[in-house]
Design an enzyme around this catalytic site. Sequence first.
Site, mmCIF file in Angstrom:
data_model
loop_
_atom_site.group_PDB
_atom_site.id
_atom_site.type_symbol
_atom_site.label_atom_id
_atom_site.label_comp_id
_atom_site.label_asym_id
_atom_site.label_seq_id
_atom_site.Cartn_x
_atom_site.Cartn_y
_atom_site.Cartn_z
ATOM 1 N N GLY A 1 45.100 12.226 29.869
ATOM 2 C CA GLY A 1 45.116 11.957 31.459
ATOM 3 C C GLY A 1 45.966 10.994 31.902
ATOM 4 O O GLY A 1 46.331 11.328 32.950
ATOM 5 N N THR A 2 46.721 10.242 30.964
ATOM 6 C CA THR A 2 47.883 9.690 31.467
ATOM 7 C C THR A 2 49.051 10.441 31.693
ATOM 8 O O THR A 2 49.596 10.192 32.768
ATOM 9 C CB THR A 2 48.211 8.620 30.519
ATOM 10 O OG1 THR A 2 47.315 7.553 30.220
ATOM 11 C CG2 THR A 2 49.531 7.858 30.501
ATOM 12 N N GLN B 1 37.097 8.823 35.095
ATOM 13 C CA GLN B 1 35.824 8.320 34.748
ATOM 14 C C GLN B 1 34.601 8.809 35.131
ATOM 15 O O GLN B 1 33.536 8.646 34.933
ATOM 16 C CB GLN B 1 35.847 6.696 35.248
ATOM 17 C CG GLN B 1 36.850 5.812 34.699
ATOM 18 C CD GLN B 1 36.460 5.615 33.254
ATOM 19 O OE1 GLN B 1 35.042 5.669 32.774
ATOM 20 N NE2 GLN B 1 37.439 5.051 32.433
ATOM 21 N N SER C 1 40.774 13.149 32.019
ATOM 22 C CA SER C 1 40.985 13.294 30.520
ATOM 23 C C SER C 1 39.794 13.538 29.816
ATOM 24 O O SER C 1 38.559 12.829 29.946
ATOM 25 C CB SER C 1 41.471 11.520 30.518
ATOM 26 O OG SER C 1 41.261 11.270 29.138
ATOM 27 N N ALA C 2 39.736 14.531 28.683
ATOM 28 C CA ALA C 2 38.799 14.984 28.001
ATOM 29 C C ALA C 2 38.046 13.833 27.290
ATOM 30 O O ALA C 2 36.715 13.973 27.195
ATOM 31 C CB ALA C 2 39.220 16.054 27.454
ATOM 32 N N HIS C 3 38.884 12.965 26.749
ATOM 33 C CA HIS C 3 37.898 12.058 25.828
ATOM 34 C C HIS C 3 37.082 11.181 26.525
ATOM 35 O O HIS C 3 36.309 10.161 25.696
ATOM 36 C CB HIS C 3 39.208 11.337 24.517
ATOM 37 C CG HIS C 3 39.769 10.319 25.283
ATOM 38 N ND1 HIS C 3 39.842 8.783 25.040
ATOM 39 C CD2 HIS C 3 41.018 10.343 26.165
ATOM 40 C CE1 HIS C 3 40.546 8.216 25.735
ATOM 41 N NE2 HIS C 3 41.149 9.047 26.434
ATOM 42 N N CYS D 1 42.456 -13.015 27.980
ATOM 43 C CA CYS D 1 42.669 -13.529 26.537
ATOM 44 C C CYS D 1 42.688 -12.424 25.544
ATOM 45 O O CYS D 1 42.951 -12.510 24.283
ATOM 46 C CB CYS D 1 41.560 -14.621 26.162
ATOM 47 S SG CYS D 1 40.376 -14.774 27.694
#
Lengths: 462, 462
Positions: free
Chosen positions: B69-70, B177, B194-196, B320
């Site tokens: 996807g990136t 998403q 993005s498939a995952h 954090c």
Amino acid sequence: MPYFDAASAAPLHPVARQALLASLDEGWADPARLYREGRRARLLLDAAREAAAEAVGCRPDELVFTPSGTRAVHDGLAGALAGRRRTGRHLVVSAVEHSSVLASAAALEAAGGSFTTVPVDRAGRVAPGAYAAALRPDTALAALQSANHEVGTEQPVAEAAEECRAAGVPLLVDAAQSLAWGPVASGWSLLTASAHKWGGPSGVGLLAVRKGTRFAFQGPADERESGRAPGFPDLPAIVAAAASLRAVRQEAAEEGARLRALVERIRERVPALVPDVEVVGDPVRRLPHLVTFSCLYVDGETLLHALDRAGFSVSSGSSCTSSTLAPSHVLQAMGVLSEGNVRVSLPPGTAEEDVERFLDVLPGVVASVRQHLGAPVAPAPAARTASESGLVIDSLGKRCPIPVIELARAIGDVPVGGLVTVLSDDGAARLDIPAWCDMREQEYVGERPAERGTAYVVRRLT
Amino acid sequence: MPYFDAASAAPLHPVARQALLASLDEGWADPARLYREGRRARLLLDAAREAAAEAVGCRPDELVFTPSGTRAVHDGLAGALAGRRRTGRHLVVSAVEHSSVLASAAALEAAGGSFTTVPVDRAGRVAPGAYAAALRPDTALAALQSANHEVGTEQPVAEAAEECRAAGVPLLVDAAQSLAWGPVASGWSLLTASAHKWGGPSGVGLLAVRKGTRFAFQGPADERESGRAPGFPDLPAIVAAAASLRAVRQEAAEEGARLRALVERIRERVPALVPDVEVVGDPVRRLPHLVTFSCLYVDGETLLHALDRAGFSVSSGSSCTSSTLAPSHVLQAMGVLSEGNVRVSLPPGTAEEDVERFLDVLPGVVASVRQHLGAPVAPAPAARTASESGLVIDSLGKRCPIPVIELARAIGDVPVGGLVTVLSDDGAARLDIPAWCDMREQEYVGERPAERGTAYVVRRLT
């Protein structure tokens, strides 16, 4: 059914399949996360990196996984060029690199940089000193493949690396074709490879950048893979790639020797079995599993289809099989015949009987393609005009291998010492007419621009 | 063991696994080759493209498969920007896009272009008209996610697309998403996914470019995937991605309703069970499976580790837990509390009992983190100096959530109407001190630069 195109993509190695299946359950989570699924994924990724680095001969923190060998080359070249931008924007590549390297060189040129192409000999090999001669004060980077993907010739990587080192220029070695067989000679600064060439899965490339090599990844920033390979890592594929690289290496010495002997058999017997064949590539300094030859008067696509029908999957660098209508740049750079080109690359485990059967089948297949091509030409002989400069054959609009076939038919019609001029607008003629002259011991006089296409002039010697 | 981080990576869907295994044998060869293995691979690739295009709502020839996807976002944005370079080099993005979009915007700016960030409200949602207001005559492209990856808020894609259409600007929608839950509202020019994220394998992204959208792929040329995604395609993963997208879509209505009810339960009960919690994101226009809340006086990393030990895998946008020490840009843009941030994203099939157990465990975990954090602070109370402007707390060098804890401890020491100034060099303080004031009904006066760090001024109201 024998598949003889391992240099395109090798079938999945059993170890790769096993590792892929095992890591589907353990390796789907984000290795950057702190929870247990993420930690498990991180362990798998770290172990894969260590295994791959060991096979490459580098430190784990010098190696990242990319989505393909092509992306490793694109991003590796771009990053290394950008890292040395202050030195200059000049790149040196050999004339027979993979298209991903040459496309990167073209992109560099389009962006205002420049590149020099190092020539190769008729065996496809770079000459000693050739890289040294091409390096300039503004050379940012040089690239050389470890072995050629179309003809199997091994390149003098250690020598070129030494020439580059002496000039202070980093060398990128594209090891896509050779990594299965052993590590690359030392001296490289960057190395790229592709898992599906060694029996790993598709979707995994390697990019190694030696510590101390200036590198600035080009493109949007991303934290993955030391900032050198954006996007979520394909962990099951990476695990399978690393495991299978280790496995093929363990088998490399024995299997390499076996395939080398089978390829030697093809190299020796094809010219004996099939008339008018040129076996190309270095006969000794070569990949163990790969051999390429070209057949006069044959068009590559018809030959591939005929071999496919006979049960053999091979590839070809002939223009007639490519969408670009240009013969392979590798064969062009070597100056060898391109028509009827066949590349045989044997995957590990190839059975001796399959090679024997290929040698049984090939002569008949080539003969039938030649007959088929000869037939449509015969009733409509080439348009010929006699002129003061000899015979002129109008092959305009005809595709490889027709211009060469028409030349061969016409040469007997002029006296010894007479000229035949072939008019052709097919790119392969530039390569194949001189190659035919070599094979037939006729004199290739030269070419000149014609009203349409190019005029290729041949003198009959025998 | 319940895994509640589907928004990072969903476990492999059974259909994806099945398709992946089946295509390992059929899908390893080069789909560009003419022989039978290549033709089989081509058939698989074509079928996967058709299935994915149907789910996306586009033509098969508008869709290509990328390695992630990136990469789809990086290459999609770069290509669309380059395609409209003559119009200008200005990009519009929302403030809460995925990091791959924001990194692309930063790369554009570094290369001499510019971008405008569209703000969001406290629910993380872009306002109607906000895109129209941000578009300029030199705007080449706008980008908007379909739904936010950290807080689940759905964006008004149809409205933004209409605003862009009216101005003649193409809109890229990052649907990473939401694609599992249904197609994106029409009007987009480019779409990425993005498939995952939907239970497909890692290693596959989607990039759809509507016919008529100007697009010029950036980077070295490559013939694969219509020239829009270089490199050998990872066919087994592509087949698995397409098959699982179809499968999750068939289950989307029923499973979405079920998960929506479970998330609603978390949204209602967490604030009742745990004191000082802010549930963030739009309560109605949201992804069905995702909820995010922040806990005052808690540090995210400790909370994640404690939940991990209790058997729950969640993620956090707290500073954090990030290597950059900055709180999530999404929470920042929303202006909500970032400390003790927890994102719960339920994968399909999440059992109701696991959600109940999470709700049982959470109060004790948060209480124990708070106790643990309170303890080391108590014996060494914050350095305080009384001045004409009230109490000054020196929290320099202390990380989130300590500055807020020290503020909370000190506020009772000044009279109603009195001032407390917190000196902090922790980035999260800028977000969390105003958020604490909101939750505690104290007045946040403002900030000013201090000799070291920043001075945050609070007036005691109650």
